[in-house]
Design a protein around this motif. Structure first.
Motif, PDB file in Angstrom:
ATOM      1  N   UNK A  38      -8.101  21.458  24.470  1.00 27.72           N
ATOM      2  CA  UNK A  38      -7.908  20.323  23.562  1.00 27.72           C
ATOM      3  C   UNK A  38      -6.721  19.469  24.013  1.00 27.72           C
ATOM      4  N   UNK A  39      -5.611  20.117  24.320  1.00 27.07           N
ATOM      5  CA  UNK A  39      -4.409  19.379  24.724  1.00 27.07           C
ATOM      6  C   UNK A  39      -4.633  18.640  26.033  1.00 27.07           C
ATOM      7  N   UNK A  40      -5.411  19.242  26.924  1.00 24.34           N
ATOM      8  CA  UNK A  40      -5.719  18.581  28.193  1.00 24.34           C
ATOM      9  C   UNK A  40      -6.629  17.379  27.954  1.00 24.34           C
ATOM     10  N   UNK A  41      -7.576  17.515  27.008  1.00 26.37           N
ATOM     11  CA  UNK A  41      -8.473  16.405  26.690  1.00 26.37           C
ATOM     12  C   UNK A  41      -7.702  15.220  26.124  1.00 26.37           C
ATOM     13  N   UNK A  42      -6.625  15.494  25.391  1.00 20.87           N
ATOM     14  CA  UNK A  42      -5.774  14.435  24.847  1.00 20.87           C
ATOM     15  C   UNK A  42      -4.774  13.920  25.882  1.00 20.87           C
ATOM     16  N   UNK A  43      -4.850  14.447  27.098  1.00 16.01           N
ATOM     17  CA  UNK A  43      -3.979  14.057  28.205  1.00 16.01           C
ATOM     18  C   UNK A  43      -2.504  14.320  27.904  1.00 16.01           C
ATOM     19  N   UNK A  55      -1.428  19.021  31.769  1.00 15.14           N
ATOM     20  CA  UNK A  55      -2.314  19.174  32.917  1.00 15.14           C
ATOM     21  C   UNK A  55      -2.162  20.596  33.445  1.00 15.14           C
ATOM     22  N   UNK A  56      -3.256  21.157  33.925  1.00 13.46           N
ATOM     23  CA  UNK A  56      -3.224  22.532  34.412  1.00 13.46           C
ATOM     24  C   UNK A  56      -2.709  22.570  35.843  1.00 13.46           C
ATOM     25  N   UNK A  57      -1.809  23.508  36.103  1.00 11.48           N
ATOM     26  CA  UNK A  57      -1.295  23.738  37.452  1.00 11.48           C
ATOM     27  C   UNK A  57      -1.363  25.230  37.738  1.00 11.48           C
ATOM     28  N   UNK A  58      -1.056  25.620  38.960  1.00 10.88           N
ATOM     29  CA  UNK A  58      -1.062  27.043  39.293  1.00 10.88           C
ATOM     30  C   UNK A  58      -0.005  27.810  38.507  1.00 10.88           C
ATOM     31  N   UNK A  65       0.821  27.029  35.418  1.00  9.17           N
ATOM     32  CA  UNK A  65       0.495  26.992  33.996  1.00  9.17           C
ATOM     33  C   UNK A  65       0.318  25.575  33.500  1.00  9.17           C
ATOM     34  N   UNK A  66       0.484  25.375  32.189  1.00  9.11           N
ATOM     35  CA  UNK A  66       0.281  24.059  31.577  1.00  9.11           C
ATOM     36  C   UNK A  66       1.556  23.235  31.666  1.00  9.11           C
ATOM     37  N   UNK A  67       1.454  22.059  32.271  1.00  5.85           N
ATOM     38  CA  UNK A  67       2.603  21.167  32.451  1.00  5.85           C
ATOM     39  C   UNK A  67       2.419  19.919  31.605  1.00  5.85           C
ATOM     40  N   UNK A  68       3.495  19.489  30.951  1.00  6.59           N
ATOM     41  CA  UNK A  68       3.454  18.311  30.087  1.00  6.59           C
ATOM     42  C   UNK A  68       3.301  17.058  30.938  1.00  6.59           C
ATOM     43  N   UNK A  69       2.375  16.172  30.517  1.00  7.78           N
ATOM     44  CA  UNK A  69       2.134  14.927  31.233  1.00  7.78           C
ATOM     45  C   UNK A  69       2.948  13.796  30.632  1.00  7.78           C
ATOM     46  N   UNK A  70       3.092  12.750  31.401  1.00  5.89           N
ATOM     47  CA  UNK A  70       3.678  11.521  30.882  1.00  5.89           C
ATOM     48  C   UNK A  70       2.727  10.933  29.855  1.00  5.89           C
ATOM     49  N   UNK A  71       3.273  10.379  28.766  1.00  6.62           N
ATOM     50  CA  UNK A  71       2.444   9.838  27.694  1.00  6.62           C
ATOM     51  C   UNK A  71       1.460   8.809  28.232  1.00  6.62           C
ATOM     52  N   UNK A  72       0.201   8.930  27.834  1.00  5.47           N
ATOM     53  CA  UNK A  72      -0.860   8.018  28.255  1.00  5.47           C
ATOM     54  C   UNK A  72      -1.518   7.451  27.005  1.00  5.47           C
TER      55      UNK A  72
END
Length: 245
Positions: free
Chosen positions: A49-54, A57-60, A62-69
């Motif tokens: 869900x969090x990835x769908x909301x951008x 993003x998944x990395x090796x 783990x989950x890394x916070x993206x810049x607001x889009x």
């Protein structure tokens, strides 16, 4: 009823906004599962869900916070836009509130390059051969005003809403008199902006949006076969009369 996944998602969305910076790593699946007392499968679904909301993003690692889009969020708005009188009125007043409210920012941040683009867009309205071309030039004019504000959220909103805004701007472009009036009013807006005069800019914008509201109400009344009232615009005009000495 809120599901477990939705509840955890909403908590993490708030925490990402308040506590994390782009590039920060979220706790791993095991840590999150222990914290919320759920299975790791539930955490994985939450991450989807969090990835769908951008937001992540998944990395090796783990989950890394993206810049607001903002694009995805604002794009969702377009599905609710239709051709009803209420929506036409709401879009017009959204523009009126956004652009007039941003006038003080425009006079502070406008550049000569933006002024040139705004002037060219206004000239292009008069050269347009079709209503669609005129609407495109009109959109560029108002987009230039928004860019002059320097407000990234407002700019993103106008970019994402470009297609529906162009559609609504076509109203009235089939009448040369209305187009000529709009160009003249645009010129007053440009003069006030070039002079960095916020009060004059607000007044010029108010007159322009009032004209747009009158044109829109007339067009909708003919289409609907009955009088259509755009009360927010008309109410604003009545208030000005009351306030006048």
């Amino acid at each position: 009823m809120t599901t477990t996944v939705e509840g955890i998602r909403d908590i993490l969305r708030q925490e990402i906004a308040e506590r994390y910076e782009p590039g920060d790593m979220l706790p791993n699946e095991r840590e999150l599962a222990e914290r919320f007392g759920v299975s790791r499968n539930t955490v994985r679904e939450t991450m989807i869900h969090l990835e769908a909301f951008r937001l992540i993003e998944k990395t090796r690692r783990g989950a890394r916070v993206r810049k607001a889009d903002f694009d995805m969020m604002f794009a969702e708005i377009t599905q609710f836009l239709d051709t009803s009188p209420r929506t036409f009125s709401d879009v017009l007043n959204f523009r009126r509130i956004s652009e007039t409210g941003a006038a003080p920012l425009m006079v502070c941040h406008v550049t000569d390059e933006i002024l040139l683009r705004i002037r060219e867009a206004n000239r292009a309205i008069g050269r347009a051969l079709t209503a669609a071309e005129a609407a495109e030039a009109d959109y560029r004019f108002h987009m230039g005003l928004v860019e002059a504000s320097g407000n990234s959220v407002l700019i993103h909103m106008y970019e994402v809403l470009a297609a529906p805004l162009r559609f609504y701007l076509e109203v009235g472009k089939s009448q040369k008199l209305n187009t000529d009036t709009a160009q003249t009013q645009h010129a007053r807006i440009i003069d006030a902006l070039a002079a960095r005069d916020a009060d004059a800019l607000v007044a010029a914008m108010g007159a322009h949006f009032q004209h747009s509201g009158d044109v829109l109400a007339d067009w909708l009344s003919k289409r609907e076969g009955a009088s259509v009232s755009l009360w927010p615009v008309q109410h604003a005009r009545q208030s000005e009369h009351i306030a006048a000495p």
